[in-house]
Design a protein around this motif. Structure first.
Motif, PDB file in Angstrom:
ATOM      1  N   SER A  17      48.398  48.771  35.524  1.00  0.00           N
ATOM      2  CA  SER A  17      47.963  47.378  35.644  1.00  0.00           C
ATOM      3  C   SER A  17      46.795  47.253  36.612  1.00  0.00           C
ATOM      4  O   SER A  17      45.867  46.462  36.387  1.00  0.00           O
ATOM      5  CB  SER A  17      49.125  46.504  36.115  1.00  0.00           C
ATOM      6  OG  SER A  17      50.142  46.490  35.138  1.00  0.00           O
ATOM      7  N   LEU A  21      43.020  45.796  35.903  1.00  0.00           N
ATOM      8  CA  LEU A  21      42.456  44.757  36.774  1.00  0.00           C
ATOM      9  C   LEU A  21      41.087  45.169  37.309  1.00  0.00           C
ATOM     10  O   LEU A  21      40.119  44.402  37.230  1.00  0.00           O
ATOM     11  CB  LEU A  21      43.413  44.475  37.937  1.00  0.00           C
ATOM     12  CG  LEU A  21      42.848  43.638  39.081  1.00  0.00           C
ATOM     13  CD1 LEU A  21      42.533  42.225  38.626  1.00  0.00           C
ATOM     14  CD2 LEU A  21      43.812  43.635  40.253  1.00  0.00           C
ATOM     15  N   SER A  24      38.484  45.127  34.593  1.00  0.00           N
ATOM     16  CA  SER A  24      38.117  43.778  34.156  1.00  0.00           C
ATOM     17  C   SER A  24      37.194  43.104  35.167  1.00  0.00           C
ATOM     18  O   SER A  24      36.268  42.388  34.789  1.00  0.00           O
ATOM     19  CB  SER A  24      39.362  42.921  33.918  1.00  0.00           C
ATOM     20  OG  SER A  24      39.963  42.516  35.133  1.00  0.00           O
ATOM     21  N   ALA A  25      37.433  43.338  36.438  1.00  0.00           N
ATOM     22  CA  ALA A  25      36.628  42.687  37.475  1.00  0.00           C
ATOM     23  C   ALA A  25      35.257  43.318  37.649  1.00  0.00           C
ATOM     24  O   ALA A  25      34.281  42.626  37.937  1.00  0.00           O
ATOM     25  CB  ALA A  25      37.383  42.721  38.806  1.00  0.00           C
ATOM     26  N   SER A  30      35.017  40.684  30.336  1.00  0.00           N
ATOM     27  CA  SER A  30      35.364  39.494  31.107  1.00  0.00           C
ATOM     28  C   SER A  30      34.795  39.569  32.511  1.00  0.00           C
ATOM     29  O   SER A  30      34.559  38.562  33.155  1.00  0.00           O
ATOM     30  CB  SER A  30      36.890  39.304  31.156  1.00  0.00           C
ATOM     31  OG  SER A  30      37.503  40.391  31.820  1.00  0.00           O
ATOM     32  N   GLY A  31      34.571  40.796  33.011  1.00  0.00           N
ATOM     33  CA  GLY A  31      33.991  40.964  34.340  1.00  0.00           C
ATOM     34  C   GLY A  31      32.590  40.402  34.446  1.00  0.00           C
ATOM     35  O   GLY A  31      32.164  39.979  35.505  1.00  0.00           O
ATOM     36  N   VAL A  70      46.791  39.676  40.289  1.00  0.00           N
ATOM     37  CA  VAL A  70      45.555  38.930  40.080  1.00  0.00           C
ATOM     38  C   VAL A  70      44.435  39.459  40.971  1.00  0.00           C
ATOM     39  O   VAL A  70      43.283  39.082  40.813  1.00  0.00           O
ATOM     40  CB  VAL A  70      45.733  37.410  40.295  1.00  0.00           C
ATOM     41  CG1 VAL A  70      46.682  36.826  39.261  1.00  0.00           C
ATOM     42  CG2 VAL A  70      46.177  37.089  41.700  1.00  0.00           C
ATOM     43  N   ARG A  92      40.807  39.191  39.451  1.00  0.00           N
ATOM     44  CA  ARG A  92      40.686  38.910  38.019  1.00  0.00           C
ATOM     45  C   ARG A  92      39.623  37.815  37.826  1.00  0.00           C
ATOM     46  O   ARG A  92      39.654  36.779  38.488  1.00  0.00           O
ATOM     47  CB  ARG A  92      42.046  38.460  37.476  1.00  0.00           C
ATOM     48  CG  ARG A  92      42.245  38.754  36.013  1.00  0.00           C
ATOM     49  CD  ARG A  92      43.644  38.453  35.561  1.00  0.00           C
ATOM     50  NE  ARG A  92      43.866  37.009  35.646  1.00  0.00           N
ATOM     51  CZ  ARG A  92      45.066  36.444  35.733  1.00  0.00           C
ATOM     52  NH1 ARG A  92      46.154  37.169  35.758  1.00  0.00           N
ATOM     53  NH2 ARG A  92      45.177  35.137  35.804  1.00  0.00           N
ATOM     54  N   ASP A  94      39.029  35.373  35.829  1.00  0.00           N
ATOM     55  CA  ASP A  94      39.392  33.984  35.552  1.00  0.00           C
ATOM     56  C   ASP A  94      40.005  33.256  36.740  1.00  0.00           C
ATOM     57  O   ASP A  94      40.211  32.041  36.673  1.00  0.00           O
ATOM     58  CB  ASP A  94      40.313  33.891  34.332  1.00  0.00           C
ATOM     59  CG  ASP A  94      41.659  34.565  34.545  1.00  0.00           C
ATOM     60  OD1 ASP A  94      41.724  35.594  35.265  1.00  0.00           O
ATOM     61  OD2 ASP A  94      42.661  34.077  33.997  1.00  0.00           O
ATOM     62  N   GLN A  96      38.689  33.991  40.022  1.00  0.00           N
ATOM     63  CA  GLN A  96      37.740  34.113  41.125  1.00  0.00           C
ATOM     64  C   GLN A  96      37.318  32.721  41.591  1.00  0.00           C
ATOM     65  O   GLN A  96      37.348  31.766  40.838  1.00  0.00           O
ATOM     66  CB  GLN A  96      36.525  34.933  40.698  1.00  0.00           C
ATOM     67  CG  GLN A  96      36.853  36.409  40.569  1.00  0.00           C
ATOM     68  CD  GLN A  96      35.655  37.251  40.178  1.00  0.00           C
ATOM     69  OE1 GLN A  96      34.516  36.792  40.140  1.00  0.00           O
ATOM     70  NE2 GLN A  96      35.915  38.503  39.868  1.00  0.00           N
TER      71      GLN A  96
END
Length: 175
Positions: A17, A21, A24-25, A30-31, A70, A92, A94, A96
């Motif tokens: 996980s 994370l 993604s960041a 999504s990042g 998160v 994450r 979404d 921030q």
């Protein structure tokens, strides 16, 4: 969100996980929406599962996780050292700008103090002016030192340039 946000130490069960994370960041599609993304500067993975698992298992490194994964951050303090190193900071995209990062940074500083550190340092790619400014608003100062970017090292990705360097920032944790 931060009023009920808990921060705990990661364990081996968190590695997959955490890897998702961090990617993604820093690098994921999504990042690119998050203001801390490096996706326009560096291609490829930000870390590997093996490197992350080794960090979680290393007694000199405390990997902190916020909430239901998160956010995360790592605090490294070598035995006998007085300066801790802050890294692997990811929130994450979404969530921030909602206080998760500030909560994690404060928890990391407290962790470093509890382990005997009197200062915290970090290395930030020097062209990340907005991110450096965020740290400066939280008491970090540029030391004037730069360190070379670890081109070719496992888990750092493939930079889109050959002139990357890290700016070193530091904060006195005693006051």
């Amino acid at each position: 969100m931060t009023a009920s946000l808990t921060v705990r130490v990661a364990d081996a069960a968190d590695v997959d996980s955490l890897l998702a994370l961090v990617h993604s960041a820093y690098r994921g599609p999504s990042g690119r929406q998050g203001w801390t993304s490096e996706a326009d500067l560096i291609d490829g993975p930000r870390t590997t599962r093996d490197l992350l698992a080794a960090d979680v298992a290393d007694p000199a490194i405390t990997v902190l996780v916020a909430g239901d994964l998160v956010g995360c951050a790592a605090v490294t303090l070598a035995e006998g050292a007085s300066t801790a190193s802050f890294g692997m900071f990811a929130v994450r995209p979404d969530v921030q700008a909602g206080g998760v990062g500030s909560t994690l940074l404060s928890a990391a500083e407290e962790n470093a103090r509890e382990r005997g550190a009197t200062a915290m340092e970090m290395c930030v790619i020097d062209r990340r002016a907005e991110l450096i400014a965020w740290y400066e608003r939280r008491g970090y100062v540029r030391t004037g030192e730069t360190r070379p970017f670890p081109y070719g090292a496992e888990g750092v990705g493939e930079p889109r340039g050959d002139d990357f360097v890290f700016a070193v920032l530091e904060k006195d944790l005693r006051g």
